[in-house]
Design a protein around this motif. Structure first.
Motif, PDB file in Angstrom:
ATOM      1  N   UNK A  29       0.820  -1.214   0.000  1.00 14.13           N
ATOM      2  CA  UNK A  29       0.000   0.000   0.000  1.00 14.13           C
ATOM      3  C   UNK A  29       0.852   1.262   0.000  1.00 14.13           C
ATOM      4  N   UNK A  30       2.033   1.194   0.603  1.00  9.38           N
ATOM      5  CA  UNK A  30       2.911   2.365   0.655  1.00  9.38           C
ATOM      6  C   UNK A  30       3.286   2.867  -0.741  1.00  9.38           C
ATOM      7  N   UNK A  31       3.375   1.973  -1.725  1.00  7.17           N
ATOM      8  CA  UNK A  31       3.676   2.389  -3.100  1.00  7.17           C
ATOM      9  C   UNK A  31       2.552   3.267  -3.652  1.00  7.17           C
ATOM     10  N   UNK A  32       1.322   2.877  -3.376  1.00  6.22           N
ATOM     11  CA  UNK A  32       0.164   3.633  -3.852  1.00  6.22           C
ATOM     12  C   UNK A  32       0.066   4.965  -3.105  1.00  6.22           C
ATOM     13  N   UNK A  63      -9.593   3.858  10.042  1.00  7.04           N
ATOM     14  CA  UNK A  63      -8.661   4.277   8.994  1.00  7.04           C
ATOM     15  C   UNK A  63      -7.845   3.095   8.480  1.00  7.04           C
ATOM     16  N   UNK A  64      -7.525   2.166   9.350  1.00  8.22           N
ATOM     17  CA  UNK A  64      -6.762   0.996   8.922  1.00  8.22           C
ATOM     18  C   UNK A  64      -7.608   0.118   8.011  1.00  8.22           C
ATOM     19  N   UNK A  65      -8.885  -0.026   8.317  1.00 11.32           N
ATOM     20  CA  UNK A  65      -9.785  -0.892   7.543  1.00 11.32           C
ATOM     21  C   UNK A  65     -10.178  -0.303   6.200  1.00 11.32           C
ATOM     22  N   UNK A  66     -10.164   1.014   6.087  1.00 11.79           N
ATOM     23  CA  UNK A  66     -10.659   1.688   4.896  1.00 11.79           C
ATOM     24  C   UNK A  66      -9.694   1.497   3.726  1.00 11.79           C
ATOM     25  N   UNK A  67     -10.230   1.253   2.541  1.00 10.51           N
ATOM     26  CA  UNK A  67      -9.425   1.120   1.324  1.00 10.51           C
ATOM     27  C   UNK A  67      -9.843   2.168   0.311  1.00 10.51           C
ATOM     28  N   UNK A  68      -8.860   2.806  -0.301  1.00 15.90           N
ATOM     29  CA  UNK A  68      -9.154   3.723  -1.405  1.00 15.90           C
ATOM     30  C   UNK A  68      -9.502   2.887  -2.634  1.00 15.90           C
ATOM     31  N   UNK A  72      -8.646  -1.033  -3.346  1.00 11.67           N
ATOM     32  CA  UNK A  72      -9.766  -1.954  -3.574  1.00 11.67           C
ATOM     33  C   UNK A  72      -9.556  -2.727  -4.875  1.00 11.67           C
ATOM     34  N   UNK A  73      -9.125  -2.029  -5.899  1.00  5.31           N
ATOM     35  CA  UNK A  73      -8.882  -2.659  -7.195  1.00  5.31           C
ATOM     36  C   UNK A  73      -7.782  -3.720  -7.070  1.00  5.31           C
ATOM     37  N   UNK A  74      -6.692  -3.377  -6.424  1.00  5.71           N
ATOM     38  CA  UNK A  74      -5.580  -4.317  -6.264  1.00  5.71           C
ATOM     39  C   UNK A  74      -6.013  -5.510  -5.421  1.00  5.71           C
ATOM     40  N   UNK A  75      -6.714  -5.255  -4.321  1.00  5.47           N
ATOM     41  CA  UNK A  75      -7.206  -6.347  -3.476  1.00  5.47           C
ATOM     42  C   UNK A  75      -8.153  -7.246  -4.273  1.00  5.47           C
ATOM     43  N   UNK A  83     -11.704 -11.403   1.954  1.00  6.65           N
ATOM     44  CA  UNK A  83     -11.046 -11.674   3.242  1.00  6.65           C
ATOM     45  C   UNK A  83     -10.865 -10.393   4.046  1.00  6.65           C
ATOM     46  N   UNK A  84     -10.445  -9.336   3.362  1.00 10.41           N
ATOM     47  CA  UNK A  84     -10.248  -8.040   4.026  1.00 10.41           C
ATOM     48  C   UNK A  84     -11.564  -7.571   4.645  1.00 10.41           C
ATOM     49  N   UNK A  85     -12.621  -7.623   3.839  1.00  8.01           N
ATOM     50  CA  UNK A  85     -13.926  -7.180   4.327  1.00  8.01           C
ATOM     51  C   UNK A  85     -14.410  -8.051   5.491  1.00  8.01           C
TER      52      UNK A  85
END
Length: 188
Positions: A29-32, A63-68, A72-75, A83-85
């Motif tokens: 995620x740090x790359x994004x 904030x940790x659970x939230x995905x931009x 979301x696309x990568x996941x 699994x994340x959800x």
């Protein structure tokens, strides 16, 4: 490809945040975030817990659970979105940029750290190349459009509608050549 492990136990708010951050680190995620922050499109802009030059000073479950939309696309493409959800659905007390999560609560599923940093790195390189002028509006529009499409895909049960949404996503990301080459490694 499963990133979850089932084990019912009591845990702490801090532990689930650490598990989430570890998972995000494994996804890259740090790359994004690096591309978005440099482009002026950080999801954290305006948050009162961000300290310039130091980052987040009050990490929470929400904030940790939230995905931009990009994550979301990568996941989704990597097969980790469900699994994340599921993991975060078992964490009580989440709210926008805040949480009311109790100190201890039970969990059934745990996330296992993936090793797909290469996928986010490729996506980030494509983002930089496709947005040569660091146009914040392009980044925001792309992020929000992917977010909306993935949300619609997750809610949909009609296979015909799902195919239409996936077609829109594929068209939107057709120029992300590094990402698509990297994604081919996931099925090998």
């Amino acid at each position: 490809m499963s990133g979850m492990q089932e084990l019912v136990c009591s845990t702490t708010k801090q532990k689930v945040i650490e598990v989430g951050l570890d998972f995000l680190q494994g996804v890259g995620a740090d790359h994004i975030c690096r591309v978005c922050i440099a482009g002026g499109s950080s999801c954290c802009s305006g948050c009162r817990s961000i300290k310039h030059g130091f980052g987040c000073q009050k990490r929470n479950t929400s904030c940790t659970a939230w995905l931009c939309g990009f994550l979301k696309f990568i996941f989704y493409k990597a097969g980790f979105i469900h699994e994340w959800k599921q993991f975060w659905d078992q964490v009580p007390g989440q709210d926008y940029r805040e949480d009311f999560t109790p100190p201890y609560f039970p969990v059934r599923m745990w996330l296992e750290k993936p090793n797909i940093r290469f996928l986010s790195e490729a996506f980030a390189e494509d983002l930089e190349e496709l947005n040569p002028y660091h146009n914040v509006f392009w980044l925001i529009e792309m992020k929000e459009t992917l977010d909306r499409h993935i949300d619609n895909l997750m809610k949909c049960s009609d296979p015909k509608v799902k195919r239409k949404i996936e077609k829109k996503i594929n068209f939107l990301t057709k120029d992300f050549r590094r990402f698509h080459l990297a994604a081919e490694q996931l099925v090998k």
